[in-house]
Scaffold this active site. Sequence first.
Site, short mmCIF file in Angstrom:
data_model
loop_
_atom_site.label_atom_id
_atom_site.label_comp_id
_atom_site.label_asym_id
_atom_site.label_seq_id
_atom_site.Cartn_x
_atom_site.Cartn_y
_atom_site.Cartn_z
N CYS A 7 109.63 59.47 57.37
CA CYS A 7 109.00 59.93 55.97
C CYS A 7 108.95 61.32 55.87
CB CYS A 7 107.20 59.43 56.08
SG CYS A 7 106.67 60.57 57.39
N ASN A 10 106.58 63.37 58.63
CA ASN A 10 106.40 62.79 60.15
C ASN A 10 104.99 63.07 60.53
OD1 ASN A 10 108.15 63.25 63.29
ND2 ASN A 10 107.28 61.30 62.26
N CYS A 12 102.12 61.30 58.94
CA CYS A 12 101.18 60.22 58.45
C CYS A 12 101.94 58.96 58.60
CB CYS A 12 100.70 60.47 57.01
SG CYS A 12 99.81 61.87 56.85
N ARG A 13 102.75 58.63 57.58
CA ARG A 13 103.24 57.29 57.60
C ARG A 13 104.37 56.85 58.90
NH1 ARG A 13 105.49 58.25 51.63
NH2 ARG A 13 105.89 60.25 52.71
N SER A 14 105.28 57.62 59.05
CA SER A 14 106.15 57.28 59.99
C SER A 14 105.76 57.27 61.40
CB SER A 14 107.52 58.01 59.98
OG SER A 14 107.36 59.51 60.15
N ASP A 120 102.04 57.97 50.09
CA ASP A 120 101.72 58.90 50.90
C ASP A 120 100.15 59.18 51.10
OD1 ASP A 120 101.57 61.39 52.17
OD2 ASP A 120 102.97 62.37 50.87
#
Length: 149
Positions: A7, A10, A12-14, A120
Amino acid sequence: MKILMVCLGNICRSPLAEGIMKTKVPENFVIDSAGTISMHEGEHPDKRAIQTAANHGIDISRQRSRPVTRADFETFDKMYCMDIDVYADVVSKAENATERRKVALFLETVGDHKNAEVPDPYWGDMKDFEDVFQLLEKGCNAIIEQILK
Ligand code: 4NP
């Protein structure tokens, strides 16, 4: 099989995708995550991401943010990108067709989300993090199904 979740930051999402995927794959799989920017390098995931994962019994608190590197194109079989900007950035770093083929949009394997992006949640609230968790879980299931079939 070695899979990298990517993401922007690195944090939050990934990291969530990494945590979720690790609960689903056989032990010989390698799952890691990285970001396209190094602004948060060395930091643990966002507190809200840690809490959201914990709500689902997953501990991502020890992960640390790191940027994508050239070496990742050798190490990993697949690099799943959370949105189009991240995909464009990662694919621009690929140096040949083999490397380019490794780069995919995370949600492209989920039928009804073709070409869709994982939003995001950084500027959002806990509901946004939970929604992202659900989407990531769906995506991880689809990826696993595709790989193991
Ligand atoms: P991520 O979220 O890409 O899911 O880790 C973000 C983290 C940090 C920033 C943006 C998005 N930032 O602008 O610092």
